[in-house]
Design a protein around this motif. Structure first.
Motif, mmCIF file in Angstrom:
data_model
loop_
_atom_site.group_PDB
_atom_site.id
_atom_site.type_symbol
_atom_site.label_atom_id
_atom_site.label_comp_id
_atom_site.label_asym_id
_atom_site.label_seq_id
_atom_site.Cartn_x
_atom_site.Cartn_y
_atom_site.Cartn_z
ATOM 1 N N LEU A 22 109.697 27.890 -14.236
ATOM 2 C CA LEU A 22 109.689 28.581 -12.942
ATOM 3 C C LEU A 22 108.328 28.488 -12.272
ATOM 4 C CD1 LEU A 22 111.855 31.705 -13.789
ATOM 5 C CD2 LEU A 22 112.350 30.030 -11.995
ATOM 6 N N LEU A 23 107.259 28.327 -13.059
ATOM 7 C CA LEU A 23 105.927 28.167 -12.485
ATOM 8 C C LEU A 23 105.821 26.899 -11.642
ATOM 9 C CD1 LEU A 23 103.562 29.227 -15.428
ATOM 10 C CD2 LEU A 23 103.852 30.390 -13.231
ATOM 11 N N LYS A 24 106.699 25.934 -11.913
ATOM 12 C CA LYS A 24 106.678 24.674 -11.172
ATOM 13 C C LYS A 24 107.491 24.758 -9.881
ATOM 14 C CE LYS A 24 106.708 22.442 -15.708
ATOM 15 N NZ LYS A 24 107.523 21.608 -16.645
ATOM 16 N N SER A 25 108.128 25.902 -9.640
ATOM 17 C CA SER A 25 108.995 26.062 -8.475
ATOM 18 C C SER A 25 108.329 26.944 -7.422
ATOM 19 C CB SER A 25 110.330 26.689 -8.887
ATOM 20 O OG SER A 25 110.169 28.078 -9.149
ATOM 21 N N ASP A 26 109.034 27.141 -6.314
ATOM 22 C CA ASP A 26 108.539 28.003 -5.238
ATOM 23 C C ASP A 26 109.096 29.426 -5.333
ATOM 24 O OD1 ASP A 26 107.087 25.910 -4.094
ATOM 25 O OD2 ASP A 26 108.812 25.214 -2.936
ATOM 26 N N TYR A 27 109.900 29.691 -6.361
ATOM 27 C CA TYR A 27 110.440 31.039 -6.511
ATOM 28 C C TYR A 27 109.316 32.022 -6.837
ATOM 29 C CZ TYR A 27 115.193 29.196 -6.466
ATOM 30 O OH TYR A 27 116.368 28.601 -6.090
ATOM 31 N N ARG A 28 109.439 33.225 -6.303
ATOM 32 C CA ARG A 28 108.501 34.298 -6.620
ATOM 33 C C ARG A 28 109.040 35.032 -7.844
ATOM 34 N NH1 ARG A 28 108.910 38.105 -2.552
ATOM 35 N NH2 ARG A 28 110.918 37.227 -1.946
ATOM 36 N N VAL A 29 108.248 35.107 -8.899
ATOM 37 C CA VAL A 29 108.749 35.641 -10.168
ATOM 38 C C VAL A 29 107.920 36.846 -10.615
ATOM 39 C CG1 VAL A 29 109.347 35.116 -12.558
ATOM 40 C CG2 VAL A 29 109.453 33.300 -10.820
ATOM 41 N N ALA A 30 108.617 37.916 -10.974
ATOM 42 C CA ALA A 30 108.006 39.086 -11.598
ATOM 43 C C ALA A 30 108.430 39.094 -13.058
ATOM 44 C CB ALA A 30 108.450 40.363 -10.895
ATOM 45 N N HIS A 31 107.467 39.160 -13.952
ATOM 46 C CA HIS A 31 107.735 38.994 -15.384
ATOM 47 C C HIS A 31 107.741 40.336 -16.107
ATOM 48 C CE1 HIS A 31 105.935 35.290 -13.803
ATOM 49 N NE2 HIS A 31 106.720 34.665 -14.649
ATOM 50 N N VAL A 32 108.788 40.560 -16.883
ATOM 51 C CA VAL A 32 108.917 41.784 -17.673
ATOM 52 C C VAL A 32 109.033 41.384 -19.145
ATOM 53 C CG1 VAL A 32 110.288 43.844 -18.138
ATOM 54 C CG2 VAL A 32 110.093 42.972 -15.788
ATOM 55 N N GLU A 33 108.197 41.973 -19.982
ATOM 56 C CA GLU A 33 108.227 41.686 -21.412
ATOM 57 C C GLU A 33 107.805 42.946 -22.164
ATOM 58 O OE1 GLU A 33 108.796 40.639 -24.911
ATOM 59 O OE2 GLU A 33 109.232 39.083 -23.423
ATOM 60 N N VAL A 34 108.653 43.403 -23.107
ATOM 61 C CA VAL A 34 108.377 44.654 -23.811
ATOM 62 C C VAL A 34 107.477 44.457 -25.024
ATOM 63 C CG1 VAL A 34 110.520 45.725 -23.042
ATOM 64 C CG2 VAL A 34 110.494 44.454 -25.202
ATOM 65 N N SER A 35 107.503 43.262 -25.635
ATOM 66 C CA SER A 35 106.722 43.059 -26.859
ATOM 67 C C SER A 35 105.266 42.738 -26.535
ATOM 68 C CB SER A 35 107.322 41.931 -27.703
ATOM 69 O OG SER A 35 107.041 40.671 -27.140
ATOM 70 N N GLU A 36 104.380 43.303 -27.341
ATOM 71 C CA GLU A 36 102.945 43.058 -27.146
ATOM 72 C C GLU A 36 102.621 41.586 -27.369
ATOM 73 O OE1 GLU A 36 98.638 44.504 -29.001
ATOM 74 O OE2 GLU A 36 100.470 45.631 -29.437
ATOM 75 N N ARG A 39 103.707 39.539 -24.304
ATOM 76 C CA ARG A 39 102.800 39.734 -23.175
ATOM 77 C C ARG A 39 101.482 38.993 -23.390
ATOM 78 N NH1 ARG A 39 104.620 45.101 -23.735
ATOM 79 N NH2 ARG A 39 102.632 45.705 -24.674
ATOM 80 N N LYS A 40 100.992 39.016 -24.625
ATOM 81 C CA LYS A 40 99.734 38.329 -24.934
ATOM 82 C C LYS A 40 99.896 36.817 -24.780
ATOM 83 C CE LYS A 40 96.086 38.079 -28.451
ATOM 84 N NZ LYS A 40 95.921 36.617 -28.363
ATOM 85 N N ARG A 41 101.020 36.299 -25.236
ATOM 86 C CA ARG A 41 101.245 34.853 -25.123
ATOM 87 C C ARG A 41 101.309 34.422 -23.660
ATOM 88 N NH1 ARG A 41 106.546 31.278 -26.971
ATOM 89 N NH2 ARG A 41 105.512 29.242 -26.831
ATOM 90 N N LEU A 42 101.999 35.217 -22.841
ATOM 91 C CA LEU A 42 102.091 34.896 -21.419
ATOM 92 C C LEU A 42 100.713 34.881 -20.774
ATOM 93 C CD1 LEU A 42 105.217 37.006 -20.421
ATOM 94 C CD2 LEU A 42 105.060 34.511 -20.349
ATOM 95 N N LYS A 43 99.874 35.853 -21.137
ATOM 96 C CA LYS A 43 98.547 35.933 -20.549
ATOM 97 C C LYS A 43 97.637 34.823 -21.059
ATOM 98 C CE LYS A 43 94.773 39.172 -19.661
ATOM 99 N NZ LYS A 43 94.279 40.568 -19.846
ATOM 100 N N ASP A 44 97.680 34.576 -22.373
ATOM 101 C CA ASP A 44 96.770 33.589 -22.967
ATOM 102 C C ASP A 44 97.132 32.159 -22.590
ATOM 103 O OD1 ASP A 44 95.488 35.698 -24.124
ATOM 104 O OD2 ASP A 44 96.287 35.373 -26.145
ATOM 105 N N GLU A 45 98.431 31.854 -22.587
ATOM 106 C CA GLU A 45 98.844 30.466 -22.387
ATOM 107 C C GLU A 45 99.192 30.122 -20.945
ATOM 108 O OE1 GLU A 45 101.612 28.906 -25.246
ATOM 109 O OE2 GLU A 45 101.001 30.354 -26.777
ATOM 110 N N ILE A 48 99.629 34.783 -17.059
ATOM 111 C CA ILE A 48 100.607 35.620 -16.358
ATOM 112 C C ILE A 48 100.493 37.065 -16.828
ATOM 113 C CG2 ILE A 48 103.071 36.158 -16.225
ATOM 114 C CD1 ILE A 48 103.623 33.208 -15.983
ATOM 115 N N GLU A 49 100.417 37.963 -15.878
ATOM 116 C CA GLU A 49 100.402 39.390 -16.165
ATOM 117 C C GLU A 49 101.803 39.955 -15.944
ATOM 118 O OE1 GLU A 49 98.056 41.210 -17.340
ATOM 119 O OE2 GLU A 49 96.215 40.039 -17.059
ATOM 120 N N CYS A 50 102.295 40.707 -16.899
ATOM 121 C CA CYS A 50 103.620 41.315 -16.767
ATOM 122 C C CYS A 50 103.543 42.576 -15.918
ATOM 123 C CB CYS A 50 104.194 41.641 -18.146
ATOM 124 S SG CYS A 50 104.594 40.171 -19.123
#
Length: 276
Positions: A22-36, A39-45, A48-50
């Motif tokens: 989805l990062l390669k698209s023009d869609y606006r994305v809000a990310h929700v993730e309950v596991s720590e 969330r860390k993987r999204l931020k580190d790699e 992305i902030e949830c």
């Protein structure tokens, strides 16, 4: 401006793949993730902030539930009061929708999209594609989609999102939710995965009986390749008389006479009940 997508489970095994595409698209994305960890993987790699559930759903046009089948019913009911009329709820598997676990909201759009995964006859020149067995990265794969409820005009949006999250795409097939349930768990898991597990156990048995493991593996996988190519008409050809005779006598030894009933609606429903 492109639609806003609220992606639940964005840092999970499947959600992370979707997030990356989805990062390669023009869609606006809000990310929700309950596991720590997610969330860390999204931020580190992916840097992305949830966000909170409320922030994600605010103004969302599409809600993607990239969560396990067992959680879809509870999650969809929990967030249902917060979704505006006309919102598309997309699941990545037909099990929960088929089982009736989605809320009774006739003003919502329900869309199901599931990947076929790259086919075994992969002649791509890119070695990364030949090793992309799951899909969604380098190898082309086909997808299946179903508009479960909502206006016909909604299908194009759902299919476009499906093509983005599962890219690169080989073919896109439109099915019904019931047809998707026949394919999974029916065809892909109850039949295919089971028989492949039996083949693995059969290979292990030949090893127990003295065949070197590498020889048994090479022999089985090589024969799976050529036999599959003939059976699925990837190449012209026919089995030898000896092979046909082995199938004639082997199939009743291995398969129950009524095995085809795994595709009966009651059997599919029971399988999905166990899954969800």
């Amino acid at each position: 401006m492109k639609e806003k997508i609220a992606l639940f489970g964005a840092g999970g095994k499947m959600g992370f793949r979707l997030t990356s595409n989805l990062l390669k698209s023009d869609y606006r994305v809000a990310h929700v993730e309950v596991s720590e960890g997610g969330r860390k993987r999204l931020k580190d790699e992916l840097q992305i902030e949830c966000v909170s559930i409320d922030d994600a759903l605010e103004g969302a046009d599409v809600v993607i539930l990239a969560v396990p089948d067992t959680l879809i019913g509870k999650l969809s009911h929990d967030i249902s009061p917060k979704m505006k009329a006309g919102t598309m709820v997309m699941t990545l598997d037909a099990a929960a929708p088929f089982a009736g676990h989605l809320p009774e909201r006739p003003d919502l759009v329900y869309f199901v999209a599931h990947p076929c995964h790259p086919i075994i006859f992969n002649n791509d020149d890119d070695p990364r594609a030949r090793r992309d067995f799951f899909g969604g990265a380098f190898a082309k794969q086909s997808i299946t989609s179903a508009l479960m409820q909502g206006p016909e005009s909604a299908f194009d949006l759902g299919e476009d999102i499906a093509k983005v999250i599962y890219a690169p795409i080989l073919r896109s097939h439109r099915l019904t939710v019931e047809q998707m349930a026949l394919l999974e768990p029916g065809l892909s898991e109850t039949v295919c995965a089971t028989l492949l597990q039996v083949m693995r156990e059969a290979m292990d048995e030949t090893v127990k009986r003295g065949v070197p493991k590498d020889a048994a593996r090479d022999f089985l996988l090589g024969h799976m390749n050529i036999l599959s190519a003939v059976i699925f008409n990837e190449i012209p050809g026919a089995f030898s008389d000896a092979c046909n005779k082995a199938i004639q006598f082997g199939k009743p030894r291995l398969m129950r006479d009524d095995w085809i009933h795994v595709f009966d609606r009651g059997e599919i429903s029971e399988s999905i009940r166990r899954i969800t």
